[in-house]
Motif scaffolding. Structure first.
Motif, mmCIF file in Angstrom:
data_model
loop_
_atom_site.group_PDB
_atom_site.id
_atom_site.type_symbol
_atom_site.label_atom_id
_atom_site.label_comp_id
_atom_site.label_asym_id
_atom_site.label_seq_id
_atom_site.Cartn_x
_atom_site.Cartn_y
_atom_site.Cartn_z
ATOM 1 N N THR A 138 -44.337 -63.807 -92.323
ATOM 2 C CA THR A 138 -43.588 -62.634 -92.779
ATOM 3 C C THR A 138 -44.503 -61.439 -92.973
ATOM 4 O O THR A 138 -44.160 -60.306 -92.628
ATOM 5 N N ARG A 139 -45.697 -61.671 -93.535
ATOM 6 C CA ARG A 139 -46.646 -60.570 -93.715
ATOM 7 C C ARG A 139 -47.020 -59.969 -92.367
ATOM 8 O O ARG A 139 -47.081 -58.741 -92.217
ATOM 9 N N ARG A 140 -47.272 -60.806 -91.364
ATOM 10 C CA ARG A 140 -47.629 -60.286 -90.036
ATOM 11 C C ARG A 140 -46.491 -59.456 -89.450
ATOM 12 O O ARG A 140 -46.715 -58.401 -88.854
ATOM 13 N N GLU A 141 -45.250 -59.947 -89.618
ATOM 14 C CA GLU A 141 -44.105 -59.229 -89.074
ATOM 15 C C GLU A 141 -43.961 -57.851 -89.724
ATOM 16 O O GLU A 141 -43.721 -56.853 -89.049
ATOM 17 N N LEU A 142 -44.122 -57.810 -91.051
ATOM 18 C CA LEU A 142 -43.970 -56.538 -91.761
ATOM 19 C C LEU A 142 -45.129 -55.592 -91.466
ATOM 20 O O LEU A 142 -44.946 -54.374 -91.383
#
Length: 293
Positions: A138-142
């Motif tokens: 999720t951090r990478r996506e955001l």
């Protein structure tokens, strides 16, 4: 049934990947025939089912490469999951082996990762396990942002995305902090490959497309199972009002069964609710089987 990955150290991983690429993929008919032979006690048939699907284990294992564990170990755990799936596979269910096996493969890999990070510290509840595996992705996506421009992301943004508390995100990040590693660090052994070489591309790969199709196959199977538990009138309503490319109007549906448009609307709502409950039950049963592994 056995796999040869345990014979390879990380430095020999390319050799292992080359070896498993020599095993041809099976057609659906070949797979069913081998599965039936294995059920009857033919161990060679079971061995072929495993070796023909080893490349898919590697694909799944690479999804977990950011956790800092040896790729060879992740592949080995995934292979054990594949063998477990072959033992339990029912060729009469109408789905491909890998569509069924992917859940076992993920379960064994995730269990190994949690144990390696200390289950006491990181995975004491189902919610914590889910957060553990969703956090980095999720951090990478955001951080990539909607326009492809890197963006700084805080715990609150991640929490909103995952529908959890920001404090839970910060706590999990602190617990995971002890396993930070340099992307330039070599993966070990004789292989000069670093973790940086395996950073995820923003482009959709063929392997990702295959995985998405396999996920879609499983979803279609669940829907088919749920539909089979509806009565004939409910199935007709769902097929004609939800699944059809040219759905009937409520008036047409009512005329078909000989009742009013309003009655048709009520029955449609009831059929949708029943289908929703059945799908939830089937998904819960599937997740329970995976967790039990």
């Amino acid at each position: 049934m056995s796999s040869s990955v345990e014979a390879h150290e990380p430095g020999h991983l390319p050799l292992y990947l080359k070896e498993i690429g020599n095993h041809a993929l099976l057609t659906a008919a070949e797979e069913q025939a081998l599965a039936r032979s294995f059920i009857q006690g033919d161990l060679q048939a079971g061995h072929k089912l495993v070796t023909s699907n080893l490349r898919f284990v590697v694909k799944v294992a690479y999804e977990y490469r950011s956790y800092g564990l040896r790729m060879a170990d992740l592949i080995q755990e995934g292979n054990i999951g594949l063998m477990k799936a072959v033992q339990k596979f029912d060729p009469d269910k109408g789905i491909r082996l890998i569509s069924y096996a992917v859940w076992w493969i993920r379960a064994f890999i995730q269990s190994y990762i949690l144990k390696s990070w200390s289950l006491v510290k990181l995975g004491t509840t189902q919610a914590q396990r889910k957060l553990f595996f969703a956090l980095a992705r999720t951090r990478r996506e955001l951080e990539r942002g909607g326009n492809g421009t890197p963006t700084e992301v805080d715990a609150a943004a991640i929490a909103r995305k995952l529908n959890v508390k920001a404090s839970e995100v910060r706590e999990m990040e602190q617990r995971m902090g002890g396993h930070d590693l340099s992307l330039d660090a070599p993966m070990g052994g004789e292989d000069a490959t670093s973790h940086l070489d395996f950073l995820e591309s923003g482009h959709v790969t063929q392997d990702d497309e295959v995985a998405e199709r396999q996920e879609a196959d499983v979803t279609r199977e669940l829907i088919a199972q749920a539909m089979s538990r509806l009565d004939s009138r409910e199935r007709f309503i769902i097929e004609q009002r939800v699944m059809s490319e040219s759905p009937m109007t409520l008036r047409q549906l009512g005329e078909h069964f000989g009742f009013s448009r309003e009655r048709a609307r009520q029955l449609e709502i009831r059929a949708k609710e029943k289908l929703k409950v059945l799908l939830a039950e089937l998904m819960a049963a599937r997740d329970g089987d995976t967790a039990a592994a």
